[in-house]
Motif scaffolding. Structure first.
Motif, mmCIF file in Angstrom:
data_model
loop_
_atom_site.group_PDB
_atom_site.id
_atom_site.type_symbol
_atom_site.label_atom_id
_atom_site.label_comp_id
_atom_site.label_asym_id
_atom_site.label_seq_id
_atom_site.Cartn_x
_atom_site.Cartn_y
_atom_site.Cartn_z
ATOM 1 N N THR A 168 0.852 -1.180 0.000
ATOM 2 C CA THR A 168 0.000 0.000 0.000
ATOM 3 C C THR A 168 0.889 1.230 0.000
ATOM 4 N N LEU A 169 0.582 2.193 -0.844
ATOM 5 C CA LEU A 169 1.333 3.442 -0.854
ATOM 6 C C LEU A 169 0.827 4.341 0.263
ATOM 7 N N VAL A 170 1.769 4.844 1.066
ATOM 8 C CA VAL A 170 1.433 5.676 2.224
ATOM 9 C C VAL A 170 1.992 7.084 1.974
ATOM 10 N N PRO A 171 1.145 8.110 1.985
ATOM 11 C CA PRO A 171 1.644 9.473 1.766
ATOM 12 C C PRO A 171 2.742 9.836 2.769
ATOM 13 N N LEU A 172 3.831 10.377 2.239
ATOM 14 C CA LEU A 172 4.949 10.807 3.080
ATOM 15 C C LEU A 172 5.470 12.136 2.512
ATOM 16 N N ASP A 173 4.661 13.170 2.684
ATOM 17 C CA ASP A 173 4.994 14.488 2.146
ATOM 18 C C ASP A 173 5.786 15.262 3.192
ATOM 19 N N LEU A 174 7.074 14.984 3.229
ATOM 20 C CA LEU A 174 7.923 15.611 4.237
ATOM 21 C C LEU A 174 8.046 17.109 4.014
ATOM 22 N N ALA A 175 8.162 17.522 2.746
ATOM 23 C CA ALA A 175 8.361 18.938 2.449
ATOM 24 C C ALA A 175 7.192 19.787 2.938
ATOM 25 N N ALA A 176 5.970 19.281 2.766
ATOM 26 C CA ALA A 176 4.797 20.032 3.196
ATOM 27 C C ALA A 176 4.773 20.228 4.706
ATOM 28 N N ALA A 177 5.401 19.310 5.428
ATOM 29 C CA ALA A 177 5.464 19.409 6.889
ATOM 30 C C ALA A 177 6.702 20.171 7.358
ATOM 31 N N GLY A 178 7.491 20.673 6.417
ATOM 32 C CA GLY A 178 8.716 21.392 6.784
ATOM 33 C C GLY A 178 9.809 20.485 7.307
ATOM 34 N N LEU A 179 9.783 19.207 6.871
ATOM 35 C CA LEU A 179 10.719 18.207 7.378
ATOM 36 C C LEU A 179 11.581 17.653 6.252
ATOM 37 N N LEU A 180 12.636 16.980 6.632
ATOM 38 C CA LEU A 180 13.417 16.204 5.682
ATOM 39 C C LEU A 180 14.081 15.054 6.409
ATOM 40 N N ILE A 181 14.484 14.058 5.611
ATOM 41 C CA ILE A 181 15.259 12.929 6.123
ATOM 42 C C ILE A 181 16.716 13.179 5.766
ATOM 43 N N LEU A 182 17.539 13.227 6.792
ATOM 44 C CA LEU A 182 18.977 13.399 6.594
ATOM 45 C C LEU A 182 19.635 12.030 6.732
ATOM 46 N N VAL A 183 20.397 11.624 5.728
ATOM 47 C CA VAL A 183 21.125 10.366 5.749
ATOM 48 C C VAL A 183 22.561 10.631 6.183
ATOM 49 N N VAL A 184 23.031 9.868 7.151
ATOM 50 C CA VAL A 184 24.424 9.939 7.586
ATOM 51 C C VAL A 184 25.083 8.623 7.196
#
Length: 386
Positions: A199-215
Motif C-alpha cells: 500500500t502506498l502511504v503518503p509521506l509528504d515531508l516537504a509540506a510538513a517542513g521536514l526532511l530525512i537526513l542520511v548519515v
C-alpha cells in the motif's frame, strides 16, 4: 527519474564503450527504510521509500550469446561472459548483480541472449541504501521490456530477491526490491512481506517542513557476511522453538512465555522482531492521524531495539543517532542491514545545517572517518528513463 541520474550521459558512455547507441536506459532507485528492520524475512511488515539516488543501465541486445558489461566504477574494464557458461563461478564482483538477474530470468524460461550493458549508479555502495537492489531492479525492468517477458512488478521483486539470495549469497527478504520497484513520488511503501501486498502511504515531508537526513558512516557492510546470516538463523530458531511458521505470528503478549522457552540471545532477537513489527503498524497509524512530525519517537525506539536486542549497530551509527537527537532531530535510527552503513534523522528543515555540522564535528572528535551526509526525499520507482 532522478536529478542525480543523467540518462543522456549514461547513453553516451555506453556508445563510447561499445560503439553504438543503446536500445534504452532504465533506472531504479536505492531506498531508505523508514522503519521495519530485519522484519522482511520474518514475513513481517516494513515501510521503506525510494530515494532520489539510483542505478541506471544502458543496454543493447547482441546477435550472439556473449554478455559484455562495464560500469563507471569497474576498475577491471569491460567484462565479457559467455551466457552458455553462466554459473556462480563466472558471476563475480559487481557483475554478479546484473548477471544474477539474467541467470534467474533464464532459469524461469525467459530467453535472454547476448547483450552489451553499461552501469552507472549514484547510490552509495555499502551504505545500507540498497545499491545492489537498485542494480538488480534496473536490469530486471530492462530485460522485462526488451524480451517482452510480461512479468508483473511483484514478480520482478522476486527475480531480484532470488538473484540476491542464490547468486550473491545474501539471505535478504523482499524489502529492498519492493521499495525500488513499487515506490511512487512522495510516498512510502507499506509492505506485508508474507502476502507481498503493498500500500502506498503518503509521506509528504516537504509540506510538513521536514526532511530525512542520511548519515553514511562510511563503515561498509556486506549482507553476505556472517552477521546478517547469524541474525536470520536466530530468528528461524526462535520461530522453530515457539512453534510458528515465522516470527510474524508472535505478538507482544506472547513475549513473557517466549522468555521462558528461549535462551537470552535468541529471545532478544525475537523481541526485536515482534516489537519492530508493531512499530511499523504504529507508524502507519500515526502518519495518518498526526503526520510525519509525530513519528520521531517510534524511529528512535527502533534504533534502541536494533542496538540492544538485535545488536546490529556500531559506535559510528550510535554516535550519528545520538548527536542528531541532541541537536534537533525529532527521531533517528540506523537503517539497513546493520554492522555499518547509514543512519537517518527526521529533522525540521530549519536545523539541517546545525545537525549536519554537529555530526561532522562529533565524528572528528571521535577520530572516526568523516561521514557523508545528505538529504533524501521519496522518489519514483524503477522505470525506463530514455
Amino acid at each position: 527519474m532522478s536529478a542525480s541520474i543523467d540518462a543522456a550521459h549514461v547513453a553516451k558512455a555506453f556508445e563510447e564503450t561499445f560503439g553504438a547507441a543503446p536500445q534504452g536506459v532504465w533506472a531504479a532507485p536505492g531506498r531508505v527504510n523508514l522503519i521495519g528492520e530485519h522484519t522482511d524475512y520474518n514475513e513481517g511488515f516494513v515501510l521503506p521509500f525510494a530515494i532520489d539516488r539510483a542505478a541506471a543501465v544502458a543496454i543493447r541486445l547482441r546477435d550472439d550469446n556473449i554478455a559484455q558489461l562495464r560500469s563507471s566504477y569497474g576498475a577491471e574494464g569491460t567484462v565479457s561472459v559467455d551466457l552458455d557458461t553462466l554459473s556462480h563461478d563466472t558471476m563475480t564482483g559487481w557483475t554478479a548483480y546484473p548477471l544474477g538477474v539474467v541467470w534467474v530470468m533464464r532459469q524461469m524460461g525467459i530467453t535472454i541472449g547476448g547483450f552489451d550493458l553499461y552501469l552507472h549508479s549514484t547510490v552509495p555502495s555499502g551504505a545500507g541504501l540498497s545499491s545492489s537492489a537498485a542494480i538488480e531492479c534496473a536490469v530486471a525492468t530492462a530485460f522485462n521490456e526488451l524480451e517482452s517477458a510480461g512479468l508483473s512488478p511483484n514478480e520482478l521483486v522476486l527475480v531480484g530477491q532470488r538473484a540476491e539470495n542464490e547468486v550473491v549469497g545474501a539471505p535478504t527478504g523482499i524489502l529492498d526490491q519492493s521499495a525500488s520497484l513499487l515506490s511512487t513520488d512522495g510516498h512510502a511503501v507499506f509492505l506485508d512481506c508474507r502476502t507481498q501486498e503493498s500500500t502506498l502511504v503518503p509521506l509528504d515531508l516537504a509540506a510538513a517542513g521536514l526532511l530525512i537526513l542520511v548519515v553514511d558512516t562510511k563503515v561498509s557492510h556486506a549482507h553476505a557476511t556472517g552477521g546478517y546470516a547469524a541474525r536470520r538463523a536466530s530468528c528461524e530458531l526462535g520461530a522453530e522453538v515457539l512453534g510458528v511458521a515465522a516470527l510474524r505470528d508472535v505478538v507482544a503478549a506472547d513475549l513473557p512465555e517466549a522468555a521462558g522457552l528461549l535462551d537470552d540471545e535468541t529471545y532478544r532477537r525475537v523481541r526485536h522482531i515482534v516489537t519492530e513489527n508493531q512499530r511499523v503498524l504504529d507508524t502507519i497509524v500515526v502518519l495518518d492521524d498526526a503526520g510525519p512530525a509525530a513519528i520521531g519517537a517510534l524511529l528512535t525506539a527502533s534504533h534502541v531495539s536494533m542496538r540492544d536486542d538485535f545488536e546490529i549497530s556500531c559506535p559510528e551509527l550510535d554516535l550519528a543517532v545520538d548527536t542528531a537527537l541532541a541537536h534537533g532531530a525529532l527521531g533517528a535510527r540506523m537503517t539497513g542491514g546493520g554492522f555499518g552503513g547509514s543512519a537517518i534523522a527526521l529533522i525540521p528543515a530549519s536545523v539541517k545545517a546545525t545537525v549536519r555540522a554537529s555530526v561532522v564535528q562529533a565524528f572528528a572528535d571521535a577520530s572516526f572517518t568523516a561521514p557523508d551526509i545528505f538529504a533524501v526525499s521519496p522518489a519514483p520507482g524503477a522505470r525506463r528513463v530514455r
